[in-house]
Design a protein around this motif. Structure first.
Motif, PDB file in Angstrom:
ATOM      1  N   VAL A  40       0.906  -1.134  -0.025  1.00 39.35           N
ATOM      2  CA  VAL A  40       0.016   0.090  -0.049  1.00 39.35           C
ATOM      3  C   VAL A  40       0.879   1.286  -0.149  1.00 39.35           C
ATOM      4  N   GLU A  41       1.796   1.257   0.861  1.00 38.33           N
ATOM      5  CA  GLU A  41       3.024   2.333   1.076  1.00 38.33           C
ATOM      6  C   GLU A  41       3.929   2.181   1.672  1.00 38.33           C
ATOM      7  N   LYS A  42       5.156   2.982   1.641  1.00 41.77           N
ATOM      8  CA  LYS A  42       6.280   2.772   2.459  1.00 41.77           C
ATOM      9  C   LYS A  42       5.796   3.665   3.749  1.00 41.77           C
ATOM     10  N   ILE A  43       6.312   3.278   4.952  1.00 40.49           N
ATOM     11  CA  ILE A  43       5.934   3.695   6.120  1.00 40.49           C
ATOM     12  C   ILE A  43       7.339   3.898   7.007  1.00 40.49           C
ATOM     13  N   ALA A  44       7.319   4.855   7.770  1.00 36.77           N
ATOM     14  CA  ALA A  44       8.745   4.811   8.799  1.00 36.77           C
ATOM     15  C   ALA A  44       8.305   4.505   9.890  1.00 36.77           C
ATOM     16  N   LYS A  45       8.706   3.541  10.539  1.00 34.16           N
ATOM     17  CA  LYS A  45       8.553   3.036  11.978  1.00 34.16           C
ATOM     18  C   LYS A  45       9.832   3.589  12.560  1.00 34.16           C
ATOM     19  N   PRO A  46       9.608   3.346  14.076  1.00 37.67           N
ATOM     20  CA  PRO A  46      10.760   3.791  14.887  1.00 37.67           C
ATOM     21  C   PRO A  46      11.975   2.798  14.502  1.00 37.67           C
ATOM     22  N   GLU A  47      11.843   1.474  14.261  1.00 36.15           N
ATOM     23  CA  GLU A  47      12.647   0.463  14.171  1.00 36.15           C
ATOM     24  C   GLU A  47      13.227   0.377  12.789  1.00 36.15           C
ATOM     25  N   LYS A  48      12.549   0.680  11.878  1.00 40.25           N
ATOM     26  CA  LYS A  48      12.756   0.292  10.420  1.00 40.25           C
ATOM     27  C   LYS A  48      11.837   1.075   9.530  1.00 40.25           C
ATOM     28  N   ASN A  49      12.241   1.225   8.172  1.00 35.58           N
ATOM     29  CA  ASN A  49      11.281   1.438   7.177  1.00 35.58           C
ATOM     30  C   ASN A  49      10.560   0.328   6.818  1.00 35.58           C
ATOM     31  N   ALA A  50       9.356   0.366   6.534  1.00 35.19           N
ATOM     32  CA  ALA A  50       8.400  -0.861   5.993  1.00 35.19           C
ATOM     33  C   ALA A  50       7.418  -0.503   4.936  1.00 35.19           C
ATOM     34  N   TYR A  51       7.113  -1.730   4.341  1.00 36.37           N
ATOM     35  CA  TYR A  51       6.136  -1.635   3.326  1.00 36.37           C
ATOM     36  C   TYR A  51       5.019  -2.096   4.017  1.00 36.37           C
ATOM     37  N   LEU A  52       4.143  -1.229   4.184  1.00 38.81           N
ATOM     38  CA  LEU A  52       2.592  -1.426   4.684  1.00 38.81           C
ATOM     39  C   LEU A  52       1.762  -2.404   3.654  1.00 38.81           C
ATOM     40  N   SER A  53       1.701  -3.639   3.807  1.00 33.16           N
ATOM     41  CA  SER A  53       1.000  -4.297   2.956  1.00 33.16           C
ATOM     42  C   SER A  53      -0.274  -4.946   3.372  1.00 33.16           C
ATOM     43  N   ILE A  54      -1.412  -5.152   2.547  1.00 33.21           N
ATOM     44  CA  ILE A  54      -2.782  -5.550   3.095  1.00 33.21           C
ATOM     45  C   ILE A  54      -3.028  -6.594   2.128  1.00 33.21           C
ATOM     46  N   CYS A  55      -3.608  -7.854   2.536  1.00 30.87           N
ATOM     47  CA  CYS A  55      -4.302  -8.870   1.967  1.00 30.87           C
ATOM     48  C   CYS A  55      -5.630  -9.188   2.551  1.00 30.87           C
ATOM     49  N   THR A  56      -6.746  -9.100   1.338  1.00 30.04           N
ATOM     50  CA  THR A  56      -7.936  -9.310   1.859  1.00 30.04           C
ATOM     51  C   THR A  56      -8.235 -10.853   1.768  1.00 30.04           C
ATOM     52  N   ARG A  57      -9.537 -11.158   2.400  1.00 32.84           N
ATOM     53  CA  ARG A  57      -9.718 -12.762   2.141  1.00 32.84           C
ATOM     54  C   ARG A  57      -9.870 -13.157   0.776  1.00 32.84           C
ATOM     55  N   ASP A  58     -10.474 -12.499   0.022  1.00 34.00           N
ATOM     56  CA  ASP A  58     -10.696 -12.841  -1.404  1.00 34.00           C
ATOM     57  C   ASP A  58      -9.277 -12.773  -2.074  1.00 34.00           C
ATOM     58  N   GLN A  59      -8.383 -11.970  -1.663  1.00 38.06           N
ATOM     59  CA  GLN A  59      -7.205 -12.003  -2.509  1.00 38.06           C
ATOM     60  C   GLN A  59      -6.672 -13.456  -1.991  1.00 38.06           C
ATOM     61  N   PHE A  60      -6.229 -13.679  -0.989  1.00 38.13           N
ATOM     62  CA  PHE A  60      -5.668 -14.779  -0.345  1.00 38.13           C
ATOM     63  C   PHE A  60      -6.482 -16.010  -0.811  1.00 38.13           C
ATOM     64  N   LEU A  61      -7.728 -16.115  -1.101  1.00 35.26           N
ATOM     65  CA  LEU A  61      -8.347 -16.951  -1.414  1.00 35.26           C
ATOM     66  C   LEU A  61      -8.052 -17.299  -3.118  1.00 35.26           C
ATOM     67  N   ALA A  62      -7.930 -16.216  -3.774  1.00 37.48           N
ATOM     68  CA  ALA A  62      -7.688 -16.134  -5.298  1.00 37.48           C
ATOM     69  C   ALA A  62      -6.225 -17.060  -5.419  1.00 37.48           C
ATOM     70  N   THR A  63      -5.295 -16.647  -4.368  1.00 31.75           N
ATOM     71  CA  THR A  63      -4.117 -17.295  -4.765  1.00 31.75           C
ATOM     72  C   THR A  63      -4.145 -18.719  -4.400  1.00 31.75           C
ATOM     73  N   GLN A  64      -5.092 -19.326  -3.716  1.00 36.28           N
ATOM     74  CA  GLN A  64      -5.180 -20.702  -3.140  1.00 36.28           C
ATOM     75  C   GLN A  64      -6.220 -21.441  -4.159  1.00 36.28           C
ATOM     76  N   GLY A  65      -6.540 -20.813  -5.524  1.00 43.77           N
ATOM     77  CA  GLY A  65      -7.326 -21.204  -6.292  1.00 43.77           C
ATOM     78  C   GLY A  65      -8.757 -21.448  -6.168  1.00 43.77           C
ATOM     79  N   ALA A  66      -9.346 -20.582  -5.112  1.00 44.68           N
ATOM     80  CA  ALA A  66     -10.448 -20.702  -4.738  1.00 44.68           C
ATOM     81  C   ALA A  66     -11.193 -19.309  -4.636  1.00 44.68           C
ATOM     82  N   THR A  67     -12.252 -19.196  -4.635  1.00 47.23           N
ATOM     83  CA  THR A  67     -13.177 -17.832  -4.262  1.00 47.23           C
ATOM     84  C   THR A  67     -13.954 -17.991  -3.519  1.00 47.23           C
ATOM     85  N   ARG A  68     -14.697 -16.987  -3.038  1.00 46.09           N
ATOM     86  CA  ARG A  68     -15.609 -17.238  -1.829  1.00 46.09           C
ATOM     87  C   ARG A  68     -17.055 -17.141  -2.708  1.00 46.09           C
TER      88      ARG A  68
END
Length: 194
Positions: free
Chosen positions: A166-194
């Motif tokens: 989603v975006e690069k964020i600055a945390k106190p201990e590191k620079n991080a990539y905020l990343s998000i996965c919805t249930r449907d996105q995960f299921l799509a990678t497993q060959g299934a849809t809701r």
């Protein structure tokens, strides 16, 4: 993941290639030696616990166990401890104030135990198990992670199970990539849809 069973397995999944994976709550005292060996290993540099003593690691995991918005689990592969999982509420832990948390968001970290005999596909099976366990809770709508921007191996794994940066964020201990996965996105990678 059911929180009702505090001593035994809270989630099981059978991987077609690699066998049974399961999660049980971490016991900071009983698992202290194991946790210390894993989180201070050179391959766990992104875990940010290098140089900690066993007592410090046990204290850290005791604090997690006592926290109302943070849990730790030992992951088992065919009954043997093989990975570590942390689950947290990102509105209260790790990402508080760094993004707009939505109802149904859950955060996670996972760490595979160091090994001299790696199994092909093991780490992918672990993250798939972790995601399946998180989405086993019907309240969970999105999994949110904040890996170090330099951790290219985990970015590839995250993408493989449906995460989008989603975006690069600055945390106190590191620079991080905020990343998000919805249930449907995960299921799509497993060959299934809701």
């Amino acid at each position: 993941m059911s929180d009702h069973d505090t001593t035994g397995t809270v989630f099981r999944r059978t991987d077609p290639q690699l066998g049974e994976f399961a999660l049980r709550p971490a016991d900071p005292a009983a698992d202290g030696e194991l946790l210390h060996a894993w989180v201070t290993h050179p391959k766990a540099a992104f875990w940010l616990m290098q140089g900690m003593t066993r007592v410090e690691v046990e204290r850290e995991y005791a604090a997690i166990a006592a926290h109302p918005h943070h849990d730790a689990f030992i992951g088992l592969h065919d009954g043997r401890p093989a990975f570590l999982v942390e689950r947290y509420d990102p509105a209260h832990v790790e990402l508080k104030g760094l993004y707009e948390a939505l109802p149904g968001d859950i955060g996670m970290h996972f760490l595979c135990a160091p090994t001299d005999t790696p199994l092909h596909g093991f780490t992918r099976a672990v993250i798939t198990t972790v995601m399946a366990a998180l989405f086993d809770d019907p309240e969970v709508r999105r999994v949110v992670v904040e890996p170090d921007v330099r951790n290219s191996a985990v970015h590839a794994l995250n993408e493989a199970v449906g995460f989008e940066i989603v975006e690069k964020i600055a945390k106190p201990e590191k620079n991080a990539y905020l990343s998000i996965c919805t249930r449907d996105q995960f299921l799509a990678t497993q060959g299934a849809t809701r």
